[in-house]
Design a protein around this motif. Structure first.
Motif, PDB file in Angstrom:
ATOM      1  N   ASP A  92      31.292  44.537  50.582  1.00 23.43           N
ATOM      2  CA  ASP A  92      31.522  43.471  51.620  1.00 23.43           C
ATOM      3  C   ASP A  92      31.498  42.070  51.389  1.00 23.43           C
ATOM      4  O   ASP A  92      31.261  41.009  52.193  1.00 23.43           O
ATOM      5  CB  ASP A  92      30.252  43.899  52.572  1.00 23.43           C
ATOM      6  CG  ASP A  92      30.624  45.066  53.441  1.00 23.43           C
ATOM      7  OD1 ASP A  92      31.503  45.074  53.880  1.00 23.43           O
ATOM      8  OD2 ASP A  92      29.436  46.051  53.235  1.00 23.43           O
ATOM      9  N   GLY A  93      31.490  41.736  49.947  1.00 22.34           N
ATOM     10  CA  GLY A  93      31.414  40.447  49.581  1.00 22.34           C
ATOM     11  C   GLY A  93      30.055  39.671  50.162  1.00 22.34           C
ATOM     12  O   GLY A  93      28.856  40.232  50.260  1.00 22.34           O
ATOM     13  N   GLY A  94      30.128  38.488  50.905  1.00 21.06           N
ATOM     14  CA  GLY A  94      29.318  37.955  51.627  1.00 21.06           C
ATOM     15  C   GLY A  94      28.722  36.410  51.221  1.00 21.06           C
ATOM     16  O   GLY A  94      28.064  35.937  51.942  1.00 21.06           O
ATOM     17  N   ARG A  95      29.030  36.067  50.062  1.00 16.59           N
ATOM     18  CA  ARG A  95      28.553  34.715  49.620  1.00 16.59           C
ATOM     19  C   ARG A  95      29.560  33.606  50.248  1.00 16.59           C
ATOM     20  O   ARG A  95      30.781  33.463  50.342  1.00 16.59           O
ATOM     21  CB  ARG A  95      28.771  34.548  48.057  1.00 16.59           C
ATOM     22  CG  ARG A  95      27.698  33.310  47.565  1.00 16.59           C
ATOM     23  CD  ARG A  95      26.221  33.771  47.664  1.00 16.59           C
ATOM     24  NE  ARG A  95      25.847  34.839  46.940  1.00 16.59           N
ATOM     25  CZ  ARG A  95      24.454  35.273  46.866  1.00 16.59           C
ATOM     26  NH1 ARG A  95      23.563  34.522  47.705  1.00 16.59           N
ATOM     27  NH2 ARG A  95      24.036  36.184  46.205  1.00 16.59           N
ATOM     28  N   TYR A 112      33.669  27.648  51.406  1.00 19.82           N
ATOM     29  CA  TYR A 112      34.110  28.681  50.577  1.00 19.82           C
ATOM     30  C   TYR A 112      33.436  30.055  50.738  1.00 19.82           C
ATOM     31  O   TYR A 112      32.291  30.163  50.877  1.00 19.82           O
ATOM     32  CB  TYR A 112      34.012  28.298  48.986  1.00 19.82           C
ATOM     33  CG  TYR A 112      35.043  27.120  48.627  1.00 19.82           C
ATOM     34  CD1 TYR A 112      35.991  27.165  47.900  1.00 19.82           C
ATOM     35  CD2 TYR A 112      34.644  25.892  48.826  1.00 19.82           C
ATOM     36  CE1 TYR A 112      36.824  26.277  47.439  1.00 19.82           C
ATOM     37  CE2 TYR A 112      35.376  24.583  48.641  1.00 19.82           C
ATOM     38  CZ  TYR A 112      36.697  24.996  48.039  1.00 19.82           C
ATOM     39  OH  TYR A 112      37.290  23.929  47.473  1.00 19.82           O
ATOM     40  N   VAL A 113      34.346  30.829  50.927  1.00 23.33           N
ATOM     41  CA  VAL A 113      33.612  32.312  51.335  1.00 23.33           C
ATOM     42  C   VAL A 113      34.143  33.253  50.050  1.00 23.33           C
ATOM     43  O   VAL A 113      35.411  33.601  49.946  1.00 23.33           O
ATOM     44  CB  VAL A 113      34.227  32.784  52.616  1.00 23.33           C
ATOM     45  CG1 VAL A 113      33.867  34.020  53.181  1.00 23.33           C
ATOM     46  CG2 VAL A 113      34.259  31.660  53.664  1.00 23.33           C
ATOM     47  N   GLY A 114      33.156  34.223  49.601  1.00 15.89           N
ATOM     48  CA  GLY A 114      33.689  35.342  48.789  1.00 15.89           C
ATOM     49  C   GLY A 114      33.765  36.693  49.449  1.00 15.89           C
ATOM     50  O   GLY A 114      32.546  36.952  50.131  1.00 15.89           O
ATOM     51  N   THR A 115      34.798  37.234  49.586  1.00 14.75           N
ATOM     52  CA  THR A 115      34.931  38.542  50.275  1.00 14.75           C
ATOM     53  C   THR A 115      35.159  39.725  49.438  1.00 14.75           C
ATOM     54  O   THR A 115      35.412  39.476  48.157  1.00 14.75           O
ATOM     55  CB  THR A 115      35.894  38.628  51.406  1.00 14.75           C
ATOM     56  OG1 THR A 115      37.111  38.543  50.727  1.00 14.75           O
ATOM     57  CG2 THR A 115      35.986  37.448  52.210  1.00 14.75           C
ATOM     58  N   GLY A 116      34.834  41.031  50.012  1.00 15.38           N
ATOM     59  CA  GLY A 116      34.919  42.206  49.189  1.00 15.38           C
ATOM     60  C   GLY A 116      36.405  42.974  49.600  1.00 15.38           C
ATOM     61  O   GLY A 116      36.811  42.697  50.645  1.00 15.38           O
ATOM     62  N   ASP A 117      36.672  43.847  48.794  1.00 17.73           N
ATOM     63  CA  ASP A 117      37.965  44.747  49.415  1.00 17.73           C
ATOM     64  C   ASP A 117      37.697  45.637  50.223  1.00 17.73           C
ATOM     65  O   ASP A 117      38.336  46.487  50.824  1.00 17.73           O
ATOM     66  CB  ASP A 117      38.638  45.254  47.946  1.00 17.73           C
ATOM     67  CG  ASP A 117      37.840  46.288  47.311  1.00 17.73           C
ATOM     68  OD1 ASP A 117      36.816  46.890  47.685  1.00 17.73           O
ATOM     69  OD2 ASP A 117      38.228  46.693  46.123  1.00 17.73           O
ATOM     70  N   ALA A 118      36.333  45.754  50.598  1.00 15.25           N
ATOM     71  CA  ALA A 118      35.687  46.902  51.688  1.00 15.25           C
ATOM     72  C   ALA A 118      36.520  48.188  51.244  1.00 15.25           C
ATOM     73  O   ALA A 118      36.749  49.019  52.155  1.00 15.25           O
ATOM     74  CB  ALA A 118      36.270  46.463  52.970  1.00 15.25           C
ATOM     75  N   ALA A 119      36.028  48.621  49.943  1.00 18.15           N
ATOM     76  CA  ALA A 119      36.478  50.026  49.334  1.00 18.15           C
ATOM     77  C   ALA A 119      38.108  50.423  49.491  1.00 18.15           C
ATOM     78  O   ALA A 119      38.159  51.377  49.321  1.00 18.15           O
ATOM     79  CB  ALA A 119      35.483  51.045  49.929  1.00 18.15           C
ATOM     80  N   GLY A 151      43.148  39.042  44.569  1.00 19.10           N
ATOM     81  CA  GLY A 151      43.029  39.700  43.596  1.00 19.10           C
ATOM     82  C   GLY A 151      41.370  40.030  42.962  1.00 19.10           C
ATOM     83  O   GLY A 151      41.280  40.328  41.822  1.00 19.10           O
ATOM     84  N   HIS A 152      40.703  39.903  44.087  1.00 19.17           N
ATOM     85  CA  HIS A 152      39.108  40.068  43.639  1.00 19.17           C
ATOM     86  C   HIS A 152      38.777  41.432  44.095  1.00 19.17           C
ATOM     87  O   HIS A 152      39.125  41.848  45.246  1.00 19.17           O
ATOM     88  CB  HIS A 152      38.218  38.988  44.406  1.00 19.17           C
ATOM     89  CG  HIS A 152      38.636  37.513  43.816  1.00 19.17           C
ATOM     90  ND1 HIS A 152      38.569  37.108  42.555  1.00 19.17           N
ATOM     91  CD2 HIS A 152      39.264  36.607  44.601  1.00 19.17           C
ATOM     92  CE1 HIS A 152      38.835  35.903  42.454  1.00 19.17           C
ATOM     93  NE2 HIS A 152      39.363  35.519  43.636  1.00 19.17           N
ATOM     94  N   ARG A 153      37.706  41.793  43.629  1.00 18.92           N
ATOM     95  CA  ARG A 153      37.060  43.195  43.812  1.00 18.92           C
ATOM     96  C   ARG A 153      35.947  42.999  45.196  1.00 18.92           C
ATOM     97  O   ARG A 153      35.800  43.703  45.916  1.00 18.92           O
ATOM     98  CB  ARG A 153      36.842  44.228  42.930  1.00 18.92           C
ATOM     99  CG  ARG A 153      36.141  45.374  43.078  1.00 18.92           C
ATOM    100  CD  ARG A 153      35.907  46.500  41.978  1.00 18.92           C
ATOM    101  NE  ARG A 153      35.436  47.580  42.299  1.00 18.92           N
ATOM    102  CZ  ARG A 153      34.311  48.048  42.426  1.00 18.92           C
ATOM    103  NH1 ARG A 153      33.281  47.346  42.088  1.00 18.92           N
ATOM    104  NH2 ARG A 153      34.016  49.102  42.481  1.00 18.92           N
ATOM    105  N   ASN A 154      34.891  42.313  44.502  1.00 10.12           N
ATOM    106  CA  ASN A 154      33.795  41.957  45.484  1.00 10.12           C
ATOM    107  C   ASN A 154      33.168  40.602  44.793  1.00 10.12           C
ATOM    108  O   ASN A 154      32.220  40.795  44.039  1.00 10.12           O
ATOM    109  CB  ASN A 154      32.930  43.110  45.442  1.00 10.12           C
ATOM    110  CG  ASN A 154      31.609  43.333  46.410  1.00 10.12           C
ATOM    111  OD1 ASN A 154      31.971  42.631  47.371  1.00 10.12           O
ATOM    112  ND2 ASN A 154      30.645  43.943  46.188  1.00 10.12           N
ATOM    113  N   VAL A 155      33.322  39.563  45.340  1.00  9.54           N
ATOM    114  CA  VAL A 155      32.732  38.333  44.930  1.00  9.54           C
ATOM    115  C   VAL A 155      31.364  38.060  45.873  1.00  9.54           C
ATOM    116  O   VAL A 155      31.337  38.185  46.824  1.00  9.54           O
ATOM    117  CB  VAL A 155      33.750  37.186  45.567  1.00  9.54           C
ATOM    118  CG1 VAL A 155      33.220  35.896  44.883  1.00  9.54           C
ATOM    119  CG2 VAL A 155      35.018  37.377  44.485  1.00  9.54           C
ATOM    120  N   GLN A 156      30.409  37.849  44.834  1.00 14.12           N
ATOM    121  CA  GLN A 156      29.039  37.450  45.511  1.00 14.12           C
ATOM    122  C   GLN A 156      28.546  36.262  44.780  1.00 14.12           C
ATOM    123  O   GLN A 156      27.380  36.053  45.265  1.00 14.12           O
ATOM    124  CB  GLN A 156      28.282  38.571  45.282  1.00 14.12           C
ATOM    125  CG  GLN A 156      28.627  39.889  46.209  1.00 14.12           C
ATOM    126  CD  GLN A 156      27.396  41.084  46.528  1.00 14.12           C
ATOM    127  OE1 GLN A 156      26.431  40.699  46.064  1.00 14.12           O
ATOM    128  NE2 GLN A 156      27.931  42.219  46.835  1.00 14.12           N
TER     129      GLN A 156
END
Length: 360
Positions: free
Chosen positions: A155-158, A168-175, A214-219
């Protein structure tokens, strides 16, 4: 909260640990540094002091102008104010937080013009999506960005304000790794927004919030003294990453994990670890050192930083368990949160806690 002196903790600085093993949980995670400034003082990792304990999965952490901090509890939706020498106190609760898996109340950021606007920003998991709100502690939250897909993990979240005043927002790929390469999806990206939540001017694609993909899960997000952005990213089974982020670049997921994608136009990470060594969440930069909080690795990584290049990581603080967020305070102190109550750690008496390491 009582305060406990951590001088007795053995701070073990060792070389990068060579371990192996897959991260089947893929929890890991990156606020973060929420501050783009890089104080010149070097934190004293031998003089840590517990300033809060019994916090429920502390995740986001953002500093107020008076030197206190706001801390987000992932599973309760509460926001606490933490000041050294005082008991932590609840100052706000985000309505509609749905805390399941890795979701819940995640990153926090204090507006660059907080003294005038009094705005605080939060990234959280709601019933239908992940979203960002802003609020004043005496008012109702306003949704400024929504539609980030949610899942039980990734879910990322940072979130953090950069030196340019943008969010700036780090998101994830939500699986779903395909989202990371989809220019129509905000997932698996670093987003760059105005304080009102609109795509920031100067983004690689006009009218799009996407800054990199192209990110998987940025936190983890942090800037060095020259304004360069670094980000921490959870890998899958092979490699976690620390990346130097450049606008418009593609960091390869799910086509590439770790290094080896430059011949296909992808940006290689500057540092990689096995997930068992790291699973890096929050990062912070002070002077010529980048600090990365490791969840599965249960240590704080310290990494020399010179002219935008990261050197060999060294491990510190191996006795605190899972580490979620590391941030630099305005006075140059390093604040660190544990994450042993997140369902994946070994809970100790007093967990979770916040520890402050003053500048030397």
């Amino acid at each position: 909260m009582r305060m406990r002196n951590f001088i007795a903790i053995a701070v073990l600085l060792v070389g990068a640990v060579a371990g192996c093993g897959s991260d089947s949980s893929s929890e890991p995670s990156v606020v973060t540094s929420t501050a783009p400034s890089t104080p010149s003082g070097v934190p004293d990792l031998a003089a840590g002091q517990e300033i809060a304990q019994d916090i429920n999965v502390p995740w986001g952490l953002a500093f107020l102008p008076d030197g206190g901090a706001l801390v987000a509890e992932r599973d309760t939706g509460r926001i606490l104010r933490v000041v050294p020498g005082r008991a932590a106190e609840q100052v706000y609760e985000i309505p509609g937080v749905v805390a399941r898996g890795e979701g819940g109340l995640l990153g926090l950021a204090v507006a660059a013009g907080y003294t005038e606007t009094r705005y605080v920003y939060a990234y959280f998991t709601a019933a239908a999506d992940n979203r960002i709100v802003r609020f004043r502690v005496d008012g109702q939250p306003e949704v400024i960005f929504a539609g980030i897909a949610k899942a039980g993990n990734h879910d990322g979240g940072r979130i953090a304000f950069g030196p340019d005043g943008m969010l700036y927002v780090g998101t994830g790929d939500a699986a779903d790794g395909s989202r990371s390469q989809d220019p129509a999806s905000p997932n698996g990206k670093i987003l760059r927004l105005t304080p009102d939540g609109a795509p920031a001017p100067g983004n690689p694609t006009p009218g799009s919030p996407i800054y990199s993909l192209g990110h998987r899960n940025v936190q983890g997000l942090a800037w060095d003294r020259s304004g360069r952005l670094f980000a921490a990213e959870f890998g899958q089974n092979n490699f976690d990453e620390l990346n130097l982020i450049e606008p418009g670049r593609n960091y390869g997921w799910p086509i590439v994990e770790g290094k080896g994608g430059t011949d296909r136009g992808f940006a290689d990470p500057q540092v990689i670890w096995k997930p068992a060594e790291a699973s890096p969440s929050g990062i912070a930069i002070a002077g010529d050192t980048l600090y990365a909080a490791a969840l599965r690795g249960e240590r704080l990584w310290t990494i020399p930083l010179r002219d935008g290049t990261l050197g060999t990581p060294q491990a510190a603080l191996p006795d605190l368990g899972r580490l979620r967020t590391v941030a630099m305070a305005p006075d140059g102190a390093l604040w660190l949160t544990t994450s042993n109550t997140d369902g994946r750690g070994d809970v100790r008496a007093g967990d979770d806690r916040i520890i402050r390491f003053p500048a030397r």
